[in-house]
Motif scaffolding. Structure first.
Motif, PDB file in Angstrom:
ATOM      1  N   ASP A 265      -3.308  -6.930   6.270  1.00 52.20           N
ATOM      2  CA  ASP A 265      -2.295  -5.881   6.154  1.00 52.20           C
ATOM      3  C   ASP A 265      -0.921  -6.284   6.662  1.00 52.20           C
ATOM      4  OD1 ASP A 265      -4.167  -4.269   5.031  1.00 52.20           O
ATOM      5  OD2 ASP A 265      -4.486  -2.994   6.778  1.00 52.20           O
TER       6      ASP A 265
ATOM      7  N   ARG B  33       0.836  -1.205   0.000  1.00 50.53           N
ATOM      8  CA  ARG B  33       0.000   0.000   0.000  1.00 50.53           C
ATOM      9  C   ARG B  33       0.874   1.260   0.000  1.00 50.53           C
ATOM     10  NH1 ARG B  33      -2.764  -1.288   3.825  1.00 50.53           N
ATOM     11  NH2 ARG B  33      -4.818  -1.684   2.919  1.00 50.53           N
TER      12      ARG B  33
ATOM     13  N   THR C  92     -12.243  -0.061   4.182  1.00 53.85           N
ATOM     14  CA  THR C  92     -11.411  -0.678   5.212  1.00 53.85           C
ATOM     15  C   THR C  92     -12.033  -1.997   5.625  1.00 53.85           C
ATOM     16  OG1 THR C  92     -12.596   0.506   6.964  1.00 53.85           O
ATOM     17  CG2 THR C  92     -10.605   1.543   6.104  1.00 53.85           C
TER      18      THR C  92
ATOM     19  N   ASP D   4      -6.039   7.495   0.668  1.00 54.27           N
ATOM     20  CA  ASP D   4      -7.358   7.033   1.088  1.00 54.27           C
ATOM     21  C   ASP D   4      -7.185   5.648   1.694  1.00 54.27           C
ATOM     22  OD1 ASP D   4     -10.099   7.039   1.443  1.00 54.27           O
ATOM     23  OD2 ASP D   4     -10.494   7.864  -0.543  1.00 54.27           O
ATOM     24  N   ASP D   5      -8.293   5.034   2.100  1.00 52.08           N
ATOM     25  CA  ASP D   5      -8.257   3.689   2.664  1.00 52.08           C
ATOM     26  C   ASP D   5      -8.622   2.671   1.597  1.00 52.08           C
ATOM     27  OD1 ASP D   5      -7.566   4.388   5.320  1.00 52.08           O
ATOM     28  OD2 ASP D   5      -9.636   4.997   5.696  1.00 52.08           O
TER      29      ASP D   5
END
Length: 252
Positions: free
Chosen positions: A226, A201, A247, A213-214
């Protein structure tokens, strides 16, 4: 925390209460009690994305109160042996083992076969498929989603319970964004298989490939975690990773 979702079949719909920490497999067991349909014959999906037995309901951020989940029921007649025999590959740090197995046999049975072929001690062998540990040895291969041409990753535990893994390698992957992100862009990327999803990411954000952003990532219909690396998720050279805005949260 519980929520009520709608289970939709070709014969009708019904409501069921599920928990955020409840696994997909546990939900299937509930459906088995309600409908009498064995777990092995059930497939749950949302918008064509199959919900995987080893994950929790909370792993899918789009599953909310009132969400409709499609239930597909396979034919209930017992398959012949020829229908259940499949070719799989076991990948360890030193070699690849190709073998024919029955989808109905257990994880323990598979470990015994690997031990016979390669001499790996059963107690030290850990098997992963698409990032999910096949830790329940009494479950069948089909319950873990194993099908023809599946590749299973084998790790060898040391006596101190650590895991012996091969050196890191560079992967060429394709990051695919949805239509609401960058007009469905396809982004080629070179990255180590020991890089975590968080590091992936950061690379995309630092390179301004994605706006701040998410996002969450999906590989082979599974939401990626993650803090785990690409190797843990079973990502191979040439694979595609899909990016969705939002998310992933787990209920408490």
């Amino acid at each position: 925390m519980t929520m009520r979702v709608m289970i939709s079949t070709i014969e009708g719909e019904f409501l069921i209460d599920v928990g955020h920490k409840e696994t997909i497999l546990e939900v299937k067991h509930k459906i088995e009690q309600l409908l009498g349909v064995p777990v092995a014959f059930q497939t749950l999906s949302i918008y064509g994305l199959e919900l995987i037995d080893g994950l929790d309901m909370g792993d899918y951020p789009f599953v909310l109160e009132g969400t409709k989940i499609d239930l597909t029921i396979a034919p209930l007649q017992p398959p012949s042996q020829s229908d259940t025999m499949i070719q799989i590959t076991i990948k360890t740090s030193s070699k690849k083992i190709h073998m024919e197995v029955d989808r109905t046999e257990t994880v323990r049975s598979l470990k015994e076969k690997i031990h016979i072929l390669d001499g790996i001690p059963i107690k030290r062998l850990m098997l992963h498929f698409s990032g999910i540990e096949m830790g329940e040895e009494f479950r069948s291969l089909s319950e873990y989603g194993i099908c023809d041409q599946s590749e299973i990753i084998g790790f060898l535990k040391n006596t101190n319970r650590s895991i012996t893994e091969p050196p890191s390698k560079r992967l060429s992957v394709l990051v695919q964004t949805s239509s609401c992100l960058l007009n469905s862009a396809s982004i080629p990327l070179e990255i180590k298989d020991t890089s975590t999803v968080n590091e992936l990411r950061k690379i995309l954000l630092d390179g301004k490939v994605l706006p701040a952003d998410d996002y969450f990532f999906i590989h082979k219909q599974r939401i990626m975690r993650d803090s785990f690396n690409l190797r843990w998720h079973g990502v191979e050279n040439g694979d595609s990773l899909y990016v969705f805005k939002g998310t992933v949260s787990r209920g408490h």
